[in-house]
Write an enzyme that holds these catalytic residues in place. Sequence first.
Site, mmCIF file in Angstrom:
data_model
loop_
_atom_site.group_PDB
_atom_site.id
_atom_site.type_symbol
_atom_site.label_atom_id
_atom_site.label_comp_id
_atom_site.label_asym_id
_atom_site.label_seq_id
_atom_site.Cartn_x
_atom_site.Cartn_y
_atom_site.Cartn_z
ATOM 1 C CB SER A 672 -0.871 -0.018 1.252
ATOM 2 O OG SER A 672 -1.929 0.884 1.125
ATOM 3 N N PRO A 673 0.353 2.334 -0.585
ATOM 4 C CG PRO A 673 -0.807 3.800 -1.953
ATOM 5 C CD PRO A 673 -0.921 2.481 -1.277
ATOM 6 C CD GLN A 750 -1.714 7.186 -3.080
ATOM 7 O OE1 GLN A 750 -0.932 7.632 -2.241
ATOM 8 N NE2 GLN A 750 -2.834 6.559 -2.767
ATOM 9 C CE1 TYR A 831 -3.273 14.335 2.937
ATOM 10 C CE2 TYR A 831 -3.766 12.105 2.200
ATOM 11 C CZ TYR A 831 -3.190 12.967 3.120
ATOM 12 O OH TYR A 831 -2.546 12.468 4.230
ATOM 13 N NE ARG A 879 -5.372 3.670 -1.153
ATOM 14 C CZ ARG A 879 -4.675 3.123 -0.152
ATOM 15 N NH1 ARG A 879 -4.292 3.853 0.886
ATOM 16 N NH2 ARG A 879 -4.347 1.856 -0.172
ATOM 17 N NE ARG A 973 -2.055 -0.174 10.016
ATOM 18 C CZ ARG A 973 -3.154 -0.186 10.749
ATOM 19 N NH1 ARG A 973 -3.139 0.349 11.950
ATOM 20 N NH2 ARG A 973 -4.269 -0.720 10.287
#
Length: 1020
Positions: A672-673, A750, A831, A879, A973
């Site tokens: 994952s980013p 990304q 964002y 995403r 994570r």
Amino acid sequence: MQTLPMTERSPPLRDAGEFGIAIERLEELIELARKRPRMVATSADWNTQACRWCPRLPSFHALSFRPAGREALSLFAGRFGTSRSEEPLPSPDPPAADSRDQTHLLLIDRHRIVDELFLQLDSSTRSRITRLVEEMAAGMIEFSGLFEEQGGVLHEKQQVLDYCHRVIDLPALFVMELLLGDLSGDHERDALEVSETHCPCAQLPGKAGKVVEFGNCNSISTRAFGSQIVVFTRYVCVHGCRCRNSQRGESCVMKVVCVGGGPASLYLAILLKKHQPDIDVKVFERNEPGAAFGFGVVFSDETLDHFEEADEPSYRALTESFRHWGDIEVRHFSGRRFVSGGHGFAAASRRRLLEILTDRATELGADLHYSTDVVDLSSLPEADLVVGADGANSMVRRSLADHLRPSIGQRVNKYVWFGTPKVFDKFHFIFEDTPVGMVWAHIYPYSEEGSTFIVEMAPKTWRGLGFDRTEDDLFPPGVSDDYALKLCEEIFAEHLDGHPLVGNNSKWLQFPTIKCEKWHHDNVVLLGDAIHTAHFSIGSGTKLAMEDSIALAGLLLDGRPLSEALEAYEEERRPVVDSLQRAALTSLEWFEGADRYRDLEPEQFVFSMLTRSQRVTYDNLRLRDPSYMESVDAWYAGSDHGSPVETDASIPPMFHPYQVRDVVLPNRIVVSPMDQYSAVDGMPGEWHLVHLGSRAVGGAGLVMTEMVCVSPEGRISPADIGIWSDEQAEEWARITEFIHTHSESKVGIQVGHSGRKGSTKLMWEGDTDPLDEGNWEIIGPSPIKYRPDAQVPREMTREDMDQVRDQHVGAAIRADRAGFDWLELHFAHGYLLSSFLTPLANQRSDEYGGSMQDRMRYPLEVFDAVREVWPDGKPISVRISATDWVEGGFDGDDAVVLAEALKSHGCDLIDVSTGQTSVEARPEYGRLYQTPFSDRIRNEVGIATMTVGAVSSIDDIHNILVSGRADLCVMARPHLVDPYWTMNAAIDLGYADHDYPKQYLSGLASRRREQDPIAPDVFR
Ligand SMILES: Cc1cc2nc3c(=O)[nH]c(=O)nc-3n(C[C@H](O)[C@H](O)[C@H](O)COP(=O)(O)OP(=O)(O)OC[C@H]3O[C@@H](n4cnc5c(N)ncnc54)[C@H](O)[C@@H]3O)c2cc1C
Ligand SMILES: Cc1cc2nc3c(=O)[nH]c(=O)nc-3n(C[C@H](O)[C@H](O)[C@H](O)COP(=O)(O)O)c2cc1C
């Protein structure tokens, strides 16, 4: 001795869930045990207290005195090939070299001691201890003095402790000390210390508050000692205080009045009267004796074990009336039938259940009043305790609504509860298709007389089929909707084999999901459906109601003041109920969205349905029924699931390749980013090369960069990375080249702009905190700040919008040149483009604000412009935050609209995340908590998805892929601490065809052993 106050060490389940490792199922516990071979874990309570504790603790053993523990034991045994009685354990002296790699099991129940460790004792000692436990359980002997009376045990005790210390490396097995009668001495620190609350006597210096555990008391307590946890399902003080023996205990209540004569009330009456016959228990029920609406109730084997322990006579009577089955048959509307075995369930008729409970309550002297409608609380006789067990439409709850603060969600599906004299031989789900949607039945036999037959469908199908004809009819109590009955009979005629459907107060219902913020007020407490409901598709309403009664009775009887008992009841039951309600909700939502699965192949449809609550999983189904799973694997391998090459069932699903446009990922795992906050002036550096490079070497199919910013102002923090210049692109090329040269992984970028969440500190210096100095101007759709102390963003002009769009285009062109295989646009987490989508941040009055169509206009413009310059052969994913987790914010329905739009604009895949768009968000964290959003988008919109968020095990991934909840599984994570996650999974699965780096081949058999972290709390 280290004593840790309960409050500090007892996180609510929700906290554990944030880490994505809340243990909600036995299988998860097994998985954990497998990862931590030193852990001794077997407990009937795995779904209650254990789940609260074990994720956060280095090692634990959960002890059970309950027969239910046997199920755990045999599952463990099956899984690890550990035998519980035939195979002697390695001798304690000297320790076996590999014994630390074994999972050792400890199980003690009040009938038998089956602990493997005991097998080392000579048979006469074993039988003496067994007898002692039984006598203790029966309350026949005091614990204190036991040790002296049982001379000669010490020697064996030493053996056992040696074994604990040296062979399995546990400080000691507490229970051994207890059984063997010594709570003092060298092993003092391992003994339990409890607070005053739990042991009011606290008389003996040095021994105060120690407790022993054995069956037949009725409270649950969890305590930490040293670095271990014991889950105490029962406890009794050893020193003669009031809480010592609940069988002889004193209650804090002498007069109890119950509203409602359902399972919850009756069972509470039984348990109170059984343990303290002088308590006056009155039950008021509005119906006549023997009236029971509905047909059968289902219990799992585990639930029955709880009942056996709580009250054997009623348990025995119930089991005599039960029908048992292990198989579930699913009949797909195509005519195909599927059977999955190993689901231990039993059912009885509700009427019989109530009869048994009524008889037993009467026998014990409870005062039952029928045909008495309690209209308000003031009409009740005086009592120490008033119990509201008056079902889902509770008058008691309504009367105390201001204090209990209920929330009642009326679910949309229509369902009706029928019976049939046809005795189905097992649980059946039957799905029929109609031009207006599916109709299905949940069917289970409950006696030799018949089966329960619940019919359910979506509201549009219900209207489409004309069931709404009786919508305005009023059916008095006891009268059924015959029109519905006849029509359902026609729909399911083929399956009824000429038998009729039977009504019993059967009319259309919509399920109410009831939750309350408080469960008691003053001397009024609520139980069962009155305070919480769980959808019938996981068949747990009666179980929850009766387990509430078990917990409440135990706490009322253990000598503490009433207010404490009620507080403790709520504290103890709430996590259990929350967890079950979560599972029930996921299951209910599957049925609410069932029509979206209509086009799945029958095999996948059925697998998706069986795993709908995400608790029964791929591995768990294999454990239950290997042959069923063989057929699922064979189907999956041969199905069209995005693999460019033929696959076979020997390849684990996560290692099936995946093709999008011209790009082939070698497997389904995505890194994952993850923002590294490690760039200087936006330049990728050595850290990024090693970070991304090692994760590619680690075997993930796709490695995504962190959000790479399209401009310096578009950064989140000063240490964020970018691709706004050619110099940056050149550095990126070095990284992509390394990945392409040294691994089979593909690498994605990304791309994004921070918007109103920009100009903030590095994550470890204060996530989303504004900078102390050097802030730059931030922009957003509207001048609404992200948090009270944040900068106000400047509202973007059309010029700004053009500029930012062009910056995205520039970034895409450079990313292609830099060798990226895949591009992802960041429309999530608050964002810039995300903040256009959510009404919480976008309150523009022009064509870029307002309706969903308008709010997504600008993000789609950016998408189109980027798609235009990004090569045709390379995929673009987006995403999204599929929900704001805020009332009135962007939600799952909006996510579907957005995904549809993105699909029509040429987006290849939606990367489904949630939240981080508002500080008001109240996410419901837990294992796979975002996967249902991915499932919905994938199956409703028909676009590929990847799911992210608390995905952490191989089983999770297989479950997701095979059920069609996503095409790719994304982990963040877990990859931070294990760059080789995929490679390790391949080793775990014994999958030889993974592309192991040749440099590392000789290490494959020498992995670091799983270690118990020393102090996981430190890392919170
Ligand atoms: C379709 C369907 C299928 C189900 N299937 C299952 C299943 O398979 N397994 C399972 O475990 N559970 C199942 N349940 C759930 C189960 O029926 C309930 O969860 C369970 O009965 C709850 O017990 P209770 O004692 O809390 O409430 P109830 O059983 O609802 O009992 C409440 C009692 O209070 C009485 N009452 C209400 N108000 C008053 C008043 N003012 N004065 C006096 N009396 C009053 C009512 O008449 C009733 O008898 C199902 C439910 C439904 C709707
Ligand atoms: C250190 C860190 C940095 C993150 N940075 C990004 C990011 O740049 N872009 C993004 O979309 N998500 C980012 N996330 C969110 C993760 O990609 C992921 O969605 C989230 O952590 C949930 O997945 P997990 O449960 O596997 O960790 C970040 C998460 C972490 C822990």
